[in-house]
Design an enzyme around this catalytic site. Structure first.
Site, PDB file in Angstrom:
ATOM      1  N   LEU A   1      38.435  75.269  33.974  1.00 56.66           N
ATOM      2  CA  LEU A   1      39.508  74.488  34.611  1.00 56.66           C
ATOM      3  C   LEU A   1      38.991  73.203  35.241  1.00 56.66           C
ATOM      4  O   LEU A   1      39.744  72.267  35.464  1.00 56.66           O
ATOM      5  CB  LEU A   1      40.205  75.336  35.678  1.00 56.66           C
ATOM      6  CG  LEU A   1      40.946  76.566  35.152  1.00 56.66           C
ATOM      7  CD1 LEU A   1      41.359  77.473  36.299  1.00 56.66           C
ATOM      8  CD2 LEU A   1      42.154  76.138  34.336  1.00 56.66           C
TER       9      LEU A   1
ATOM     10  N   GLY B   1      33.089  70.976  39.902  1.00 55.07           N
ATOM     11  CA  GLY B   1      32.937  70.241  41.149  1.00 55.07           C
ATOM     12  C   GLY B   1      31.473  70.009  41.423  1.00 55.07           C
ATOM     13  O   GLY B   1      30.629  70.202  40.544  1.00 55.07           O
TER      14      GLY B   1
ATOM     15  N   TYR C   1      29.586  71.719  43.331  1.00 55.07           N
ATOM     16  CA  TYR C   1      28.804  72.937  43.551  1.00 55.07           C
ATOM     17  C   TYR C   1      28.941  73.975  42.469  1.00 55.07           C
ATOM     18  O   TYR C   1      28.289  74.997  42.491  1.00 55.07           O
ATOM     19  CB  TYR C   1      29.198  73.574  44.887  1.00 55.07           C
ATOM     20  CG  TYR C   1      29.013  72.633  46.023  1.00 55.07           C
ATOM     21  CD1 TYR C   1      27.746  72.424  46.551  1.00 55.07           C
ATOM     22  CD2 TYR C   1      30.085  71.927  46.543  1.00 55.07           C
ATOM     23  CE1 TYR C   1      27.563  71.540  47.588  1.00 55.07           C
ATOM     24  CE2 TYR C   1      29.909  71.037  47.579  1.00 55.07           C
ATOM     25  CZ  TYR C   1      28.647  70.845  48.100  1.00 55.07           C
ATOM     26  OH  TYR C   1      28.468  69.963  49.118  1.00 55.07           O
TER      27      TYR C   1
ATOM     28  N   VAL D   1      34.965  76.017  37.940  1.00 54.76           N
ATOM     29  CA  VAL D   1      36.123  76.891  38.094  1.00 54.76           C
ATOM     30  C   VAL D   1      36.631  77.251  36.702  1.00 54.76           C
ATOM     31  O   VAL D   1      36.792  76.386  35.844  1.00 54.76           O
ATOM     32  CB  VAL D   1      37.244  76.223  38.919  1.00 54.76           C
ATOM     33  CG1 VAL D   1      38.442  77.153  39.050  1.00 54.76           C
ATOM     34  CG2 VAL D   1      36.735  75.822  40.300  1.00 54.76           C
TER      35      VAL D   1
ATOM     36  N   LYS E   1      35.886  80.747  40.838  1.00 58.61           N
ATOM     37  CA  LYS E   1      34.981  79.656  41.169  1.00 58.61           C
ATOM     38  C   LYS E   1      33.562  80.193  41.303  1.00 58.61           C
ATOM     39  O   LYS E   1      33.315  81.118  42.068  1.00 58.61           O
ATOM     40  CB  LYS E   1      35.416  79.004  42.479  1.00 58.61           C
ATOM     41  CG  LYS E   1      34.545  77.856  42.894  1.00 58.61           C
ATOM     42  CD  LYS E   1      35.199  77.053  43.993  1.00 58.61           C
ATOM     43  CE  LYS E   1      34.322  75.870  44.366  1.00 58.61           C
ATOM     44  NZ  LYS E   1      35.065  74.856  45.089  1.00 58.61           N
TER      45      LYS E   1
ATOM     46  N   ASP F   1      37.730  70.191  54.028  1.00 60.73           N
ATOM     47  CA  ASP F   1      37.603  69.559  52.719  1.00 60.73           C
ATOM     48  C   ASP F   1      38.979  69.233  52.129  1.00 60.73           C
ATOM     49  O   ASP F   1      39.275  69.547  50.979  1.00 60.73           O
ATOM     50  CB  ASP F   1      36.796  70.472  51.789  1.00 60.73           C
ATOM     51  CG  ASP F   1      36.118  69.705  50.656  1.00 60.73           C
ATOM     52  OD1 ASP F   1      36.106  68.456  50.695  1.00 60.73           O
ATOM     53  OD2 ASP F   1      35.617  70.364  49.726  1.00 60.73           O
TER      54      ASP F   1
HETATM   55  P1  ATP Z   1      34.237  69.376  45.102  1.00 56.42           P
HETATM   56  O1  ATP Z   1      33.193  70.165  44.426  1.00 56.42           O
HETATM   57  O2  ATP Z   1      33.727  68.055  45.592  1.00 56.42           O
HETATM   58  O3  ATP Z   1      34.931  70.143  46.180  1.00 56.42           O
HETATM   59  P2  ATP Z   1      36.498  69.811  43.319  1.00 56.42           P
HETATM   60  O4  ATP Z   1      37.455  70.349  44.330  1.00 56.42           O
HETATM   61  O5  ATP Z   1      37.121  68.988  42.239  1.00 56.42           O
HETATM   62  O6  ATP Z   1      35.368  68.952  44.019  1.00 56.42           O
HETATM   63  P3  ATP Z   1      36.029  72.505  42.466  1.00 56.42           P
HETATM   64  O7  ATP Z   1      36.547  73.062  43.747  1.00 56.42           O
HETATM   65  O8  ATP Z   1      34.831  73.147  41.883  1.00 56.42           O
HETATM   66  O9  ATP Z   1      35.691  70.975  42.643  1.00 56.42           O
HETATM   67  O10 ATP Z   1      37.229  72.557  41.429  1.00 56.42           O
HETATM   68  C1  ATP Z   1      37.130  71.983  40.140  1.00 56.42           C
HETATM   69  C2  ATP Z   1      38.527  71.769  39.572  1.00 56.42           C
HETATM   70  O11 ATP Z   1      39.087  73.023  39.189  1.00 56.42           O
HETATM   71  C3  ATP Z   1      39.520  71.186  40.574  1.00 56.42           C
HETATM   72  O12 ATP Z   1      39.482  69.781  40.545  1.00 56.42           O
HETATM   73  C4  ATP Z   1      40.862  71.739  40.116  1.00 56.42           C
HETATM   74  O13 ATP Z   1      41.492  70.817  39.252  1.00 56.42           O
HETATM   75  C5  ATP Z   1      40.499  73.011  39.354  1.00 56.42           C
HETATM   76  N1  ATP Z   1      40.895  74.217  40.126  1.00 56.42           N
HETATM   77  C6  ATP Z   1      40.268  74.692  41.220  1.00 56.42           C
HETATM   78  N2  ATP Z   1      40.856  75.825  41.677  1.00 56.42           N
HETATM   79  C7  ATP Z   1      41.907  76.063  40.861  1.00 56.42           C
HETATM   80  C8  ATP Z   1      42.944  77.079  40.821  1.00 56.42           C
HETATM   81  N3  ATP Z   1      42.993  78.058  41.723  1.00 56.42           N
HETATM   82  N4  ATP Z   1      43.866  76.994  39.846  1.00 56.42           N
HETATM   83  C9  ATP Z   1      43.821  75.996  38.935  1.00 56.42           C
HETATM   84  N5  ATP Z   1      42.904  75.013  38.920  1.00 56.42           N
HETATM   85  C10 ATP Z   1      41.941  75.036  39.867  1.00 56.42           C
HETATM   86 MG    MG Z   2      37.808  72.199  45.114  1.00 62.07          MG
END
Ligand code: ATP
Ligand code: MG
Length: 297
Positions: free
Chosen positions: A14, A17, A19, A22, A37, A128
């Site tokens: 999906l 990020g 770290y 997802v 995640k 965040d």
């Molecule tokens: P950072 O690592 O700087 O916090 P981020 O929020 O984009 O950035 P992640 O939290 O790893 O990084 O999430 C990556 C992507 O996955 C998000 O940008 C979002 O579009 C998608 N995502 C995260 N959680 C969900 C969820 N529960 N349902 C659908 N999509 C999701």
């Molecule tokens: Mg995120």
């Protein structure tokens, strides 16, 4: 209930990020589609256990403005966090079609309610708040994710470097102050401007360095909402983006603001907007896929 890797069928990625990754997963025993995640951490077993214990409070509390938590487990030094799958995706992938004022108002209302719930019910600050952590589903529901529930997890992920998009409040940049509720209010304001504008308000290409960019966040007047939005909407954002952290409104005060009270939530077609935005996102993603396929062929 407890979840483990054997019970999950891994589906598509999906997003990625800073770290980890997802992934969409299917939990076979309950037949629930989830988002998982994966966060890679260099921690010993006892610290990992304390993270799992801290995450446990999420089982006891639920809010319509917070993404549901299903469970977490770890394998070696990776923490796997399973949460509600939000099919439309995060705000940063949806705002491209434009966000009418009534929709922006309901998005903001959901965010403020979610933040207030975290503070009042769980005594936590989000830490965040940004469009990638605001998720939407095709029912038109808007929920927050990735908040700092686990002190241990927050500590072990402590930002070693800041990305090119900072949502950090000015007082944190210039005085290195620790996180407060007011810093979340700044990040909320900046996220609303980005959502309305359709892009991050301090574009990195406009600055010569990360320092110049951070300098602008601290020293320049805060970015306003575009003039196409009402005076109320613009006032709301300006209050969230006050440079003096103590002058920023509380969540209770924000909930009373005309930008949020003037729109009847039940009359706003959130579902219609969410579905349209999701379709546009999927079309863009397919287009991008085609591009990479043709260029690698
Ligand atoms: P950072 O690592 O700087 O916090 P981020 O929020 O984009 O950035 P992640 O939290 O790893 O990084 O999430 C990556 C992507 O996955 C998000 O940008 C979002 O579009 C998608 N995502 C995260 N959680 C969900 C969820 N529960 N349902 C659908 N999509 C999701
Ligand atoms: Mg995120």
């Amino acid at each position: 209930f407890k979840i483990n890797m054997e019970e999950l069928k891994l589906l598509e990625e999906l997003g990625k990020g800073q770290y980890g990754t997802v992934q969409k997963v299917y939990h076979k025993p309950t037949m629930v589609t989830m988002a998982m995640k994966e966060t890679r951490l260099e921690l010993d077993q006892s610290k990992l256990n304390s993270i799992l214990m801290e995450l446990d409070v999420l089982h006891k509390s639920q809010s319509p403005y917070i993404v549901d938590f299903y469970g977490a487990f770890f394998i070696e030094t990776c923490v796997y966090y399973c949460m509600e799958f939000m099919d439309a995706g995060s705000l940063d992938k949806l705002y491209q079609i434009g966000v009418p004022e009534d929709v922006l108002s309901v998005i903001t209302l959901s965010m403020v309610r979610g933040l207030k719930f975290l503070k009042d019910e769980l005594a936590i600050i989000h830490r965040d708040v940004k469009p990638t952590n605001v998720l939407v589903n095709s029912e038109g529901e808007v929920k927050l994710c990735d908040f700092g529930v686990s002190g241990q997890l927050v500590q072990s992920m402590a930002k070693t470097h800041i990305g090119c998009q900072s949502y950090m409040a000015p007082e944190r940049i210039s005085q290195g102050k620790t996180y407060t509720v007011q810093s979340d209010v700044w990040s909320l304001g900046l996220s609303i401007v980005e959502t309305a504008e359709g892009s991050y308000p301090y574009p990195p290409e406009k600055y010569n360095s990360v320092f110049a960019q951070l300098d602008a966040i601290v020293g320049s007047p805060p970015p306003p909402l575009p003039g196409t939005y009402s005076e109320d909407a613009r006032d709301f954002v300006a209050l969230c983006l006050l440079k003096d952290a103590r002058a920023r409104p509380t969540y209770a005060a924000l909930l009373e603001h005309p930008f949020l009270t003037n729109h009847k939530e039940s009359e706003v077609d959130m579902k219609g907007w969410a579905v349209k935005a999701m379709e546009a996102r999927i079309a863009r993603e397919e287009e991008a896929k085609k591009q990479t396929q043709s260029s690698s062929a």
